[in-house]
Design an enzyme around this catalytic site. Structure first.
Site, PDB file in Angstrom:
ATOM      1  N   ASP A  62      -6.807  -2.497   0.250  1.00 11.10           N
ATOM      2  CA  ASP A  62      -6.753  -1.198  -0.421  1.00 11.10           C
ATOM      3  C   ASP A  62      -7.435  -1.276  -1.779  1.00 11.10           C
ATOM      4  O   ASP A  62      -8.205  -0.387  -2.154  1.00 11.10           O
ATOM      5  CB  ASP A  62      -5.285  -0.786  -0.579  1.00 11.10           C
ATOM      6  CG  ASP A  62      -5.118   0.514  -1.342  1.00 11.10           C
ATOM      7  OD1 ASP A  62      -5.838   1.480  -1.030  1.00 11.10           O
ATOM      8  OD2 ASP A  62      -4.272   0.567  -2.251  1.00 11.10           O
ATOM      9  N   GLU A 144      -7.260  -0.975   5.913  1.00  9.87           N
ATOM     10  CA  GLU A 144      -7.115  -1.709   4.659  1.00  9.87           C
ATOM     11  C   GLU A 144      -6.980  -3.204   4.914  1.00  9.87           C
ATOM     12  O   GLU A 144      -7.604  -4.024   4.228  1.00  9.87           O
ATOM     13  CB  GLU A 144      -5.892  -1.202   3.897  1.00  9.87           C
ATOM     14  CG  GLU A 144      -6.004   0.238   3.434  1.00  9.87           C
ATOM     15  CD  GLU A 144      -4.693   0.818   2.950  1.00  9.87           C
ATOM     16  OE1 GLU A 144      -4.710   1.914   2.359  1.00  9.87           O
ATOM     17  OE2 GLU A 144      -3.637   0.180   3.178  1.00  9.87           O
TER      18      GLU A 144
END
Length: 224
Positions: A62, A144
């Site tokens: 992320d 992610e």
């Protein structure tokens, strides 16, 4: 006892790496365990205690995605003024935050994962497979985690080329060989995470986010 990758797991690792443009061959992957971990949910780990889930990889990925988007937005909308050395921008912090949030939100990443049919590679618990593979949160986190795994994996190659006197100069080869070996993987051998191959990872993220197309579409919608 070390975890030995099955042929199916090897195939999945190469498949998702190829789909997202990280690697086209097994030989281009330094630590396949990381990519398999990115595909692994907590529900699977609860049934298979010799594995690890993808949550920390998702946290790292992320941040890698956010850093990529931040750099691209600044490149497009900010720079030194014509008659001043100050950094000037087309809009303020809130404008950047709004665009960035649209690009990196779980909903957008989940749509991308579905587009590439990545749910077919997720490892889930037996009782939760259908629900988790249809979950926006799970699919977004999957993207992610894969970026996090790719970023760390790319670090091996960069660090090895930059530091030939490393205590583990042949690390990529030794880790890849674990897939058919009983040697235990040593977590202390993870590379410095700040040395990722930015060119390689930027290409991966840029391939699935396509920021320029997104921004052009946003601009057109704003004029409508």
């Amino acid at each position: 006892m070390a975890y030995i990758l099955t042929n199916q797991e090897k195939s999945d690792v190469v498949a998702v790496s190829r789909i997202l443009g990280y690697a086209s061959r097994w030989e281009d992957i330094h630590n396949p365990y990381l990519i398999l971990q990115a595909l692994t949910l907590t529900s699977y780990v609860n049934e298979h205690r010799d594995t690890e889930d993808n949550e920390v990889l998702a946290f790292y990925g992320d941040r890698v995605i956010e850093w990529y988007v931040t750099r691209k937005l600044m490149d497009r909308f900010a720079g030194e003024g014509e008659d001043t050395p100050w950094l000037v921008s087309d809009f303020g912090e809130d404008g950047y935050s709004e665009i960035k949030s649209k690009l990196v939100c779980r909903e957008n990443l989940a749509r991308i994962a579905s587009y590439y049919d990545l749910e077919n590679y997720i490892r889930t618990g037996k009782g939760s497979a259908k629900a988790e593979k249809d979950s926006t949160n799970v699919l977004g986190e999957l993207m992610e985690a894969l970026v996090g795994a790719f970023a760390i994996d790319s670090s091996y190659g960069i660090q090895d080329s930059q530091n030939l006197n490393s205590p583990w100069p042949n690390l990529p080869t030794s880790i890849a060989s674990l897939c058919g070996s009983s040697t235990q993987c040593n977590q202390n051998r993870l590379p410095d995470l700040m040395t990722m191959d930015y060119e390689r990872i930027d290409k991966v993220i840029g391939g699935f986010l396509d920021i320029e197309h997104f921004l052009d579409k946003e601009a057109l919608e704003g004029k409508a």
